[in-house]
Design a protein around this motif. Structure first.
Motif, mmCIF file in Angstrom:
data_model
loop_
_atom_site.group_PDB
_atom_site.id
_atom_site.type_symbol
_atom_site.label_atom_id
_atom_site.label_comp_id
_atom_site.label_asym_id
_atom_site.label_seq_id
_atom_site.Cartn_x
_atom_site.Cartn_y
_atom_site.Cartn_z
ATOM 1 N N SER A 133 7.043 6.843 5.185
ATOM 2 C CA SER A 133 6.954 7.103 6.632
ATOM 3 C C SER A 133 8.293 7.505 7.241
ATOM 4 O O SER A 133 8.366 8.463 8.021
ATOM 5 C CB SER A 133 6.412 5.871 7.369
ATOM 6 O OG SER A 133 5.155 5.524 6.855
ATOM 7 N N LEU B 60 -0.399 4.708 9.798
ATOM 8 C CA LEU B 60 0.183 3.363 9.902
ATOM 9 C C LEU B 60 -0.825 2.393 10.490
ATOM 10 O O LEU B 60 -0.916 1.228 10.092
ATOM 11 C CB LEU B 60 1.442 3.391 10.773
ATOM 12 C CG LEU B 60 2.706 3.967 10.118
ATOM 13 C CD1 LEU B 60 3.826 4.103 11.141
ATOM 14 C CD2 LEU B 60 3.157 3.114 8.939
ATOM 15 N N ARG C 80 -1.615 1.502 3.415
ATOM 16 C CA ARG C 80 -0.260 1.020 3.657
ATOM 17 C C ARG C 80 0.419 0.620 2.350
ATOM 18 O O ARG C 80 -0.226 0.085 1.447
ATOM 19 C CB ARG C 80 -0.297 -0.224 4.551
ATOM 20 C CG ARG C 80 -0.643 0.083 5.983
ATOM 21 C CD ARG C 80 -0.631 -1.189 6.797
ATOM 22 N NE ARG C 80 -1.091 -0.922 8.152
ATOM 23 C CZ ARG C 80 -1.423 -1.866 9.022
ATOM 24 N NH1 ARG C 80 -1.356 -3.131 8.668
ATOM 25 N NH2 ARG C 80 -1.817 -1.542 10.220
#
Ligand code: NAI
Ligand code: MG
Length: 343
Positions: free
Chosen positions: A287, A317, A322
């Motif tokens: 990210s 997110l 994740r």
């Protein structure tokens, strides 16, 4: 028009997250990129004796912008000269909390504008005598003006309402005295002093507001009430420390992008390092690196595309997949694929 982008993955997870950012940029159909890869870091030093080969410097100097992953032990030998190669005077570090993540302070949206060339990072240190060493802290009117102007421009361009000037001029009277004086002169040209009107939400109609803050007290306020801050203009060391502190407020290093901006070149990198503890496992959170690519897009004038990338990352997110640093069990490529799908 094709934009030439220097790509320097570096060491450790730099090798894993940098391709993720390239993949995302390639998925943007409205912009053409040509990627030129360069080596830097521990591995190339072990091979050639140099952490930042001349060839890599040239690639970064000639490109329209650079994407840098991370270096390991040689980080200072790579990133400091690279910042010089791109002529960077401003280090832009947004610290934002994202919906759905378990952040210490879920209401944070702060952008640190850190002076990137002087302060205590001049390297001018010496041993006066056994047991006594000194450091020369350099503050110039020119660099202080440049960073303050950049900060106010940034705030206006990005829809923020308020600018805080961080300093410690009560103690460092000469150096931070000059920084504060210069930044306040810029503030007075472009904004009005922050007053209670901000609390009543009227600041937007009167343009930007500003305030000054002692950096030590500011550290405390950032922990307790980060929602009260928008853009913070800082001398070099203060910007480094306060932005890392704020990283802790919003969910950790895997989320924080940054830009090193110069007059006509710039370098984009995640705030994190090479993470040797997880390198090679394919679980690094991409990210921060992908958000750095979003900043690159905006820097090249593609605001809409940058916003798309940011929104795509935000949505992944929030709903997953994740990586383990955020409590999930997905890999780097799962997250990257999800971001590309969102786009
Ligand atoms: P680091 O940022 O590499 O790692 C700190 C912790 O955060 C580790 O537990 C790591 O696993 C985790 N982490 C960092 N990025 C992550 C990501 N994207 N996804 C998931 N977890 C992540 O900092 P550390 O451990 O202090 O330094 C490791 C090496 O990196 C050192 O050799 C240092 O010199 C170098 N470094 C390089 C930088 C650069 O190239 N700009 C900046 C900071 C450190
Ligand atoms: Mg730092």
């Amino acid at each position: 028009m094709t934009h030439e982008i220097a790509v320097i993955p570096g060491d450790g997870i730099g090798q894993e997250v940098t391709p993720a950012a390239v993949e995302v940029l390639e998925a943007i159909e409205t912009v053409d990129f040509e990627f030129v890869e360069g080596d830097a870091g521990d591995a190339v030093k072990a091979e050639t004796g140099e952490a930042l080969p001349q060839e890599t410097r040239d690639i970064a100097a000639d490109a329209d912008a650079t994407l840098f992953g991370a270096a390991g032990e040689t980080a200072a030998d790579v990133i400091l000269p690279l910042r010089e190669v791109v002529g960077s005077f401003a280090n832009v570090r947004p610290a934002r909390s994202y919906p759905g993540l378990d952040a210490v302070q879920p209401d944070t949206d702060i952008v640190f504008i850190r002076e990137n060339t002087e302060g205590v990072y001049t390297g001018i240190e010496s041993e006066i005598t056994e047991g006594v060493r000194t450091l020369t802290r350099v503050i110039t009117e020119e660099a202080s003006r440049d960073i303050a102007e950049y900060g106010f421009d940034y705030a206006k361009r990005n829809g923020y309402e308020d600018v805080t000037i961080a300093h410690k001029a009560n103690v460092m009277r000469q150096t931070d005295g000059l920084f504060l004086e210069t930044a306040e002169a810029v503030a007075e040209e472009r904004s009005v002093p922050r007053t209670d009107e901000r609390a009543s939400g009227e600041a937007a109609s009167s343009g930007l507001t500003y305030d000054t803050a002692l950096m030590d007290a500011l550290a405390m306020h950032l922990v307790m009430t980060p929602e009260e801050y928008d853009v913070i203009v800082c001398p070099n060391l203060a910007g480094d420390m306060l932005s890392d502190l704020s990283a802790g407020l919003v969910g950790g290093l895997g989320l924080l992008p940054s830009a090193n901006v110069g007059e006509d070149n710039a370098l984009f990198e995640p705030v994190h390092g090479s993470a040797p503890d997880i390198a090679g496992e394919g679980v690094a959170n991409p990210s921060a690196m992908i958000l750095s690519a979003a900043m690159l897009l905006e820097h090249l004038g593609y605001d809409e595309e940058g916003e798309h990338v940011r929104t795509a990352v935000e949505s992944v997110l929030e709903s997953g997949p994740r990586t383990p640093d955020l409590g999930g069990d997905a890999g780097t490529t799962d997250v990257t694929d999800a971001v590309v799908d969102e786009l």
